[in-house]
Write an enzyme that holds these catalytic residues in place. Structure first.
Site, mmCIF file in Angstrom:
data_model
loop_
_atom_site.group_PDB
_atom_site.id
_atom_site.type_symbol
_atom_site.label_atom_id
_atom_site.label_comp_id
_atom_site.label_asym_id
_atom_site.label_seq_id
_atom_site.Cartn_x
_atom_site.Cartn_y
_atom_site.Cartn_z
ATOM 1 N N CYS A 88 -11.053 6.259 13.530
ATOM 2 C CA CYS A 88 -10.528 5.488 14.643
ATOM 3 C C CYS A 88 -11.692 5.147 15.546
ATOM 4 C CB CYS A 88 -9.461 6.267 15.409
ATOM 5 S SG CYS A 88 -10.057 7.815 16.107
ATOM 6 N N HIS A 103 0.788 2.532 -1.115
ATOM 7 C CA HIS A 103 -0.367 2.598 -2.014
ATOM 8 C C HIS A 103 0.110 2.244 -3.411
ATOM 9 C CE1 HIS A 103 -3.819 3.919 -4.197
ATOM 10 N NE2 HIS A 103 -3.262 5.021 -4.652
ATOM 11 N N ASN A 119 -4.283 0.358 -10.107
ATOM 12 C CA ASN A 119 -4.506 1.164 -8.907
ATOM 13 C C ASN A 119 -5.932 0.919 -8.420
ATOM 14 O OD1 ASN A 119 -4.964 3.140 -6.995
ATOM 15 N ND2 ASN A 119 -4.152 4.825 -8.212
#
Length: 311
Positions: free
Chosen positions: A111, A229, A259
């Site tokens: 962050c 995901h 993936n």
């Protein structure tokens, strides 16, 4: 003021590895792969194509979609499991190529504060696969996705985030040295316990989604899209069943990419946007999991971020 997604970009290599191609490399079949993963094909990076190459193109795509200049970007965060080298970071390499300014670093979760930031997921996972292990080589692919972040408009933006980890599951997905050969030590390769990962993933995707929604004070029935995901079509379907939502809500775009790890959510999000599945004011959940074991989810009120659609 909330942080909002201002645009979404992506890039995938031109090389395509189909299920038919894999039938020639390992004991498998198109039917076996489709039934267990939902994957039809995946992109594969060229020998001289790196995570930085993919990341830079995805970032350019996101900036172009938003009509923004690289020079206005004051933070670049890149996430990758397949960096070009231990250092310098992929983010620093991308910053140099874009001509951007400010901090640039690679992380798996982070962050920070910035007026305009680019967050990138870029992977060349086919470079660390054992193509004799059908449990992994049929699953993973290469690609990159990026988003431009900035101040939200009219209250839109990220409403909540949840993060978690469980180190006791570290042996379920990991990278280990490959077998030594005549030319020396084997290259690193992905190892995975598919069955245990499946059980973990279906539970955690649903759990993290509900936790993020509760934190944001948003009802599940008010969510337009959930972008998980893209690990396995059966995982996505099972997680959707746990939540009680169908394919109209649970985004599943794994068939064309496989993936792609950190790139998978922005790739799927961009395709959903291009298909017109989101409009301004809609609620959206992004939810992912990975090695560690780690997981995270965020709830977003959609601002109306643009994407560029290939002609």
């Amino acid at each position: 003021m909330l942080t909002s997604i201002k645009s979404v970009g992506s890039y995938v290599p031109s090389g395509i590895l189909t299920n038919a191609d894999l039938e020639k490399l390992v004991e498998t079949s198109d039917t076996w792969i489709r039934e267990r993963t939902g994957i039809v094909e995946r992109r594969i990076a060229a020998v001289n194509e790196t995570a930085t190459d993919l990341a830079a193109e995805a970032a350019k795509d996101a900036l172009a979609a938003a009509g923004l200049r690289p020079q206005d970007t004051d933070l670049i965060v890149s996430s990758t499991s397949t960096p070009d080298s231990m250092f310098p970071s992929v983010a620093s390499r991308v910053q140099e190529r874009l001509g951007a300014h400010g901090p640039a670093f690679d992380v798996q979760a982070a962050c920070g504060e910035a007026k305009q930031a680019i967050v990138i997921g870029s992977e060349t996972l086919t470079k660390i696969l054992n193509f004799k292990d059908r449990g992994t080589c049929v699953v993973f692919g290469d690609g990159a996705g990026a988003v431009v972040l900035g101040p939200g408009v009219n209250g839109a933006g990220i409403k909540s985030c949840v993060l978690g980890s469980d180190g006791s599951g570290g042996d379920l997905i990991y990278v280990a040295p490959g077998a030594d050969g005549p030319e020396g030590p084997g290259r690193p390769e992905i190892r995975m316990d598919g069955r245990k990962v499946f059980r973990f993933a279906t539970e955690i995707l649903a759990q993290a989604t509900l936790q993020a929604l509760e934190k944001a004070h948003v009802r599940l029935e008010d969510v337009k899209l959930i972008v998980p995901h893209q690990a396995n079509a059966r995982i996505i379907e099972a997680a959707g069943k746990r939540l009680g939502v169908g394919a109209d809500v649970m985004v599943n775009g794994i068939a064309s990419y496989g993936n792609t790890s950190t790139a998978s959510i922005p790739l799927a999000l961009k395709d959903a946007l291009a298909a017109g599945r989101l409009k301004t004011g809609d609620y959206l959940v992004l939810v992912g999991f990975g090695a560690g074991l780690t997981w995270g989810a965020c709830v977003i009120e959609w601002e109306g971020a643009p994407v560029r659609v290939a002609a």
